[in-house]
Design a protein around this motif. Structure first.
Motif, PDB file in Angstrom:
ATOM      1  N   ALA A  60       0.894  -1.159  -0.155  1.00  0.00           N
ATOM      2  CA  ALA A  60       0.011  -0.111   0.105  1.00  0.00           C
ATOM      3  C   ALA A  60       0.994   1.375  -0.014  1.00  0.00           C
ATOM      4  CB  ALA A  60      -0.933   0.052   1.178  1.00  0.00           C
ATOM      5  N   ILE A  61       1.816   1.336   0.591  1.00  0.00           N
ATOM      6  CA  ILE A  61       2.927   2.339   0.830  1.00  0.00           C
ATOM      7  C   ILE A  61       3.577   2.519  -0.574  1.00  0.00           C
ATOM      8  CG2 ILE A  61       5.060   3.297   1.652  1.00  0.00           C
ATOM      9  CD1 ILE A  61       2.637   3.613   3.777  1.00  0.00           C
ATOM     10  N   ARG A  62       3.897   1.492  -1.296  1.00  0.00           N
ATOM     11  CA  ARG A  62       4.517   1.433  -2.574  1.00  0.00           C
ATOM     12  C   ARG A  62       3.514   2.327  -3.374  1.00  0.00           C
ATOM     13  NH1 ARG A  62       4.171  -1.288  -7.187  1.00  0.00           N
ATOM     14  NH2 ARG A  62       6.023  -1.741  -8.269  1.00  0.00           N
ATOM     15  N   GLU A  63       2.349   1.842  -3.599  1.00  0.00           N
ATOM     16  CA  GLU A  63       1.075   2.311  -4.436  1.00  0.00           C
ATOM     17  C   GLU A  63       0.844   3.805  -4.304  1.00  0.00           C
ATOM     18  OE1 GLU A  63       0.291   0.684  -7.147  1.00  0.00           O
ATOM     19  OE2 GLU A  63       1.211  -0.980  -7.023  1.00  0.00           O
ATOM     20  N   GLY A  64       0.807   3.871  -2.892  1.00  0.00           N
ATOM     21  CA  GLY A  64       0.599   5.433  -2.653  1.00  0.00           C
ATOM     22  C   GLY A  64       1.788   6.274  -2.950  1.00  0.00           C
ATOM     23  N   LEU A  65       3.038   6.050  -2.830  1.00  0.00           N
ATOM     24  CA  LEU A  65       4.022   6.706  -3.145  1.00  0.00           C
ATOM     25  C   LEU A  65       3.907   6.969  -4.599  1.00  0.00           C
ATOM     26  CD1 LEU A  65       6.684   5.423  -0.860  1.00  0.00           C
ATOM     27  CD2 LEU A  65       5.881   7.607  -0.774  1.00  0.00           C
ATOM     28  N   ILE A  66       3.660   5.777  -5.398  1.00  0.00           N
ATOM     29  CA  ILE A  66       3.771   5.707  -7.071  1.00  0.00           C
ATOM     30  C   ILE A  66       2.897   6.773  -7.331  1.00  0.00           C
ATOM     31  CG2 ILE A  66       2.999   4.535  -8.981  1.00  0.00           C
ATOM     32  CD1 ILE A  66       4.569   2.082  -7.559  1.00  0.00           C
ATOM     33  N   LYS A  67       1.673   6.682  -6.919  1.00  0.00           N
ATOM     34  CA  LYS A  67       0.407   7.497  -7.131  1.00  0.00           C
ATOM     35  C   LYS A  67       0.959   8.995  -6.776  1.00  0.00           C
ATOM     36  CE  LYS A  67      -4.570   8.340  -6.837  1.00  0.00           C
ATOM     37  NZ  LYS A  67      -4.546   8.999  -8.244  1.00  0.00           N
ATOM     38  N   GLU A  68       1.474   9.217  -5.685  1.00  0.00           N
ATOM     39  CA  GLU A  68       1.826  10.795  -5.387  1.00  0.00           C
ATOM     40  C   GLU A  68       3.056  11.504  -6.180  1.00  0.00           C
ATOM     41  OE1 GLU A  68       3.018  11.541  -1.385  1.00  0.00           O
ATOM     42  OE2 GLU A  68       0.709  11.419  -0.393  1.00  0.00           O
ATOM     43  N   LYS A  99      -7.137  -2.500  -3.120  1.00  0.00           N
ATOM     44  CA  LYS A  99      -8.331  -2.797  -3.470  1.00  0.00           C
ATOM     45  C   LYS A  99      -9.005  -3.260  -4.723  1.00  0.00           C
ATOM     46  CE  LYS A  99      -9.898  -1.638   1.437  1.00  0.00           C
ATOM     47  NZ  LYS A  99     -10.595  -0.731   2.128  1.00  0.00           N
ATOM     48  N   ARG A 100      -8.693  -2.192  -5.423  1.00  0.00           N
ATOM     49  CA  ARG A 100      -9.121  -2.186  -6.631  1.00  0.00           C
ATOM     50  C   ARG A 100      -8.327  -3.209  -7.681  1.00  0.00           C
ATOM     51  NH1 ARG A 100      -8.370   2.823  -8.820  1.00  0.00           N
ATOM     52  NH2 ARG A 100      -7.577   3.881  -6.766  1.00  0.00           N
ATOM     53  N   ARG A 101      -6.948  -3.145  -7.660  1.00  0.00           N
ATOM     54  CA  ARG A 101      -6.213  -3.898  -8.473  1.00  0.00           C
ATOM     55  C   ARG A 101      -6.234  -5.550  -8.053  1.00  0.00           C
ATOM     56  NH1 ARG A 101      -0.702  -0.333  -9.344  1.00  0.00           N
ATOM     57  NH2 ARG A 101      -1.993   1.342 -10.679  1.00  0.00           N
ATOM     58  N   ALA A 102      -6.503  -5.895  -6.778  1.00  0.00           N
ATOM     59  CA  ALA A 102      -6.407  -7.206  -6.412  1.00  0.00           C
ATOM     60  C   ALA A 102      -7.399  -7.548  -5.446  1.00  0.00           C
ATOM     61  CB  ALA A 102      -4.992  -7.511  -5.624  1.00  0.00           C
ATOM     62  N   ASN A 104      -9.371 -10.117  -5.256  1.00  0.00           N
ATOM     63  CA  ASN A 104      -9.376 -11.655  -5.140  1.00  0.00           C
ATOM     64  C   ASN A 104      -7.930 -12.151  -5.091  1.00  0.00           C
ATOM     65  OD1 ASN A 104      -8.984 -12.447  -7.957  1.00  0.00           O
ATOM     66  ND2 ASN A 104     -11.196 -11.832  -8.085  1.00  0.00           N
ATOM     67  N   LEU A 105      -7.901 -13.579  -4.678  1.00  0.00           N
ATOM     68  CA  LEU A 105      -6.596 -14.176  -4.707  1.00  0.00           C
ATOM     69  C   LEU A 105      -5.854 -14.106  -6.083  1.00  0.00           C
ATOM     70  CD1 LEU A 105      -4.273 -15.447  -3.043  1.00  0.00           C
ATOM     71  CD2 LEU A 105      -5.480 -17.686  -3.007  1.00  0.00           C
ATOM     72  N   ALA A 106      -6.672 -14.554  -7.211  1.00  0.00           N
ATOM     73  CA  ALA A 106      -6.149 -14.755  -8.370  1.00  0.00           C
ATOM     74  C   ALA A 106      -5.513 -13.471  -8.795  1.00  0.00           C
ATOM     75  CB  ALA A 106      -7.273 -15.247  -9.207  1.00  0.00           C
ATOM     76  N   GLN A 107      -6.182 -12.266  -8.709  1.00  0.00           N
ATOM     77  CA  GLN A 107      -5.939 -10.970  -9.172  1.00  0.00           C
ATOM     78  C   GLN A 107      -4.528 -10.422  -8.201  1.00  0.00           C
ATOM     79  OE1 GLN A 107      -9.322  -8.778  -9.226  1.00  0.00           O
ATOM     80  NE2 GLN A 107      -9.569  -9.286 -11.514  1.00  0.00           N
ATOM     81  N   PHE A 108      -4.676 -10.820  -7.126  1.00  0.00           N
ATOM     82  CA  PHE A 108      -3.666 -10.570  -6.264  1.00  0.00           C
ATOM     83  C   PHE A 108      -2.028 -11.271  -6.644  1.00  0.00           C
ATOM     84  CE2 PHE A 108      -0.907 -10.951  -2.130  1.00  0.00           C
ATOM     85  CZ  PHE A 108      -0.741  -9.593  -1.799  1.00  0.00           C
ATOM     86  N   LYS A 109      -2.368 -12.353  -6.991  1.00  0.00           N
ATOM     87  CA  LYS A 109      -1.100 -13.347  -7.526  1.00  0.00           C
ATOM     88  C   LYS A 109      -0.660 -12.476  -8.960  1.00  0.00           C
ATOM     89  CE  LYS A 109      -1.881 -17.540  -8.216  1.00  0.00           C
ATOM     90  NZ  LYS A 109      -2.414 -18.911  -8.097  1.00  0.00           N
ATOM     91  N   ARG A 110      -1.414 -12.195 -10.081  1.00  0.00           N
ATOM     92  CA  ARG A 110      -1.111 -11.390 -10.882  1.00  0.00           C
ATOM     93  C   ARG A 110      -0.513 -10.108 -10.629  1.00  0.00           C
ATOM     94  NH1 ARG A 110      -5.666 -13.848 -13.032  1.00  0.00           N
ATOM     95  NH2 ARG A 110      -7.337 -12.318 -12.592  1.00  0.00           N
ATOM     96  N   TYR A 111      -1.162  -9.316  -9.576  1.00  0.00           N
ATOM     97  CA  TYR A 111      -0.373  -8.159  -9.146  1.00  0.00           C
ATOM     98  C   TYR A 111       0.913  -8.257  -8.874  1.00  0.00           C
ATOM     99  CZ  TYR A 111       0.596  -4.190  -6.167  1.00  0.00           C
ATOM    100  OH  TYR A 111       1.210  -3.158  -5.541  1.00  0.00           O
ATOM    101  N   LEU A 112       1.270  -9.444  -7.812  1.00  0.00           N
ATOM    102  CA  LEU A 112       2.606  -9.358  -7.304  1.00  0.00           C
ATOM    103  C   LEU A 112       3.525  -9.971  -8.492  1.00  0.00           C
ATOM    104  CD1 LEU A 112       1.819 -11.642  -3.865  1.00  0.00           C
ATOM    105  CD2 LEU A 112       2.425  -9.359  -4.146  1.00  0.00           C
ATOM    106  N   SER A 113       2.844 -10.766  -9.452  1.00  0.00           N
ATOM    107  CA  SER A 113       3.694 -11.280 -10.750  1.00  0.00           C
ATOM    108  C   SER A 113       4.389 -10.117 -11.398  1.00  0.00           C
ATOM    109  CB  SER A 113       3.008 -12.253 -11.344  1.00  0.00           C
ATOM    110  OG  SER A 113       4.006 -12.585 -12.378  1.00  0.00           O
TER     111      SER A 113
END
Length: 127
Positions: A60-68, A99-102, A104-113
């Motif tokens: 979450a911190i990573r994504e927040g910093l990228i957005k800022e 929350k929007r990108r991942a 569920n578990l399948a989308q979380f795995k894709r996000y991490l990948s």
């Protein structure tokens, strides 16, 4: 501030690190992750849940910093104190993105990948 350290600089640096930990725990406990509400039983399960919660916090911190970095920071002025602060915390911005990108578990795995550029594909395929 009281300390047994002889160097004010060292004490200040250590307090800054400690404050970052306190902010992390605040978010994990009551400001987004709600770790205490999960009521996990057993030592190993609690350790696993804590590790997952810290991973989510870091992402979450990573994504927040990228957005800022991309959109800039919206500041709010407290007229009484003259202090400026972020309109939305880096953590909450990033958590909303996660929350929007991942959702569920399948989308979380894709996000991490995606963010690891596929380096851990063997691990993700077994989850």
């Amino acid at each position: 501030m009281l300390t047994n350290l002889h160097s004010p600089t060292q004490a200040s640096r250590l307090y800054e690190w400690r404050w970052q930990i306190e902010v992390c725990f605040k978010h994990l406990k009551s400001n987004g992750v709600n770790l205490e509400a999960m009521n996990v039983q057993g030592r190993e399960k609690r350790h696993l849940m804590m590790a997952i919660a810290v991973l989510v916090y870091i992402l979450a911190i990573r994504e927040g910093l990228i957005k800022e970095r991309r959109d800039g920071i919206r500041w709010v002025l407290d007229k009484a104190s003259g202090f400026e602060y972020r309109a939305v915390s880096i953590f909450l911005k990033g958590l909303d993105i996660l929350k929007r990108r991942a959702p569920n578990l399948a989308q979380f795995k894709r996000y991490l990948s995606k963010i690891t550029k596929g380096k851990y594909q063997l691990i993700f395929q077994n989850v």
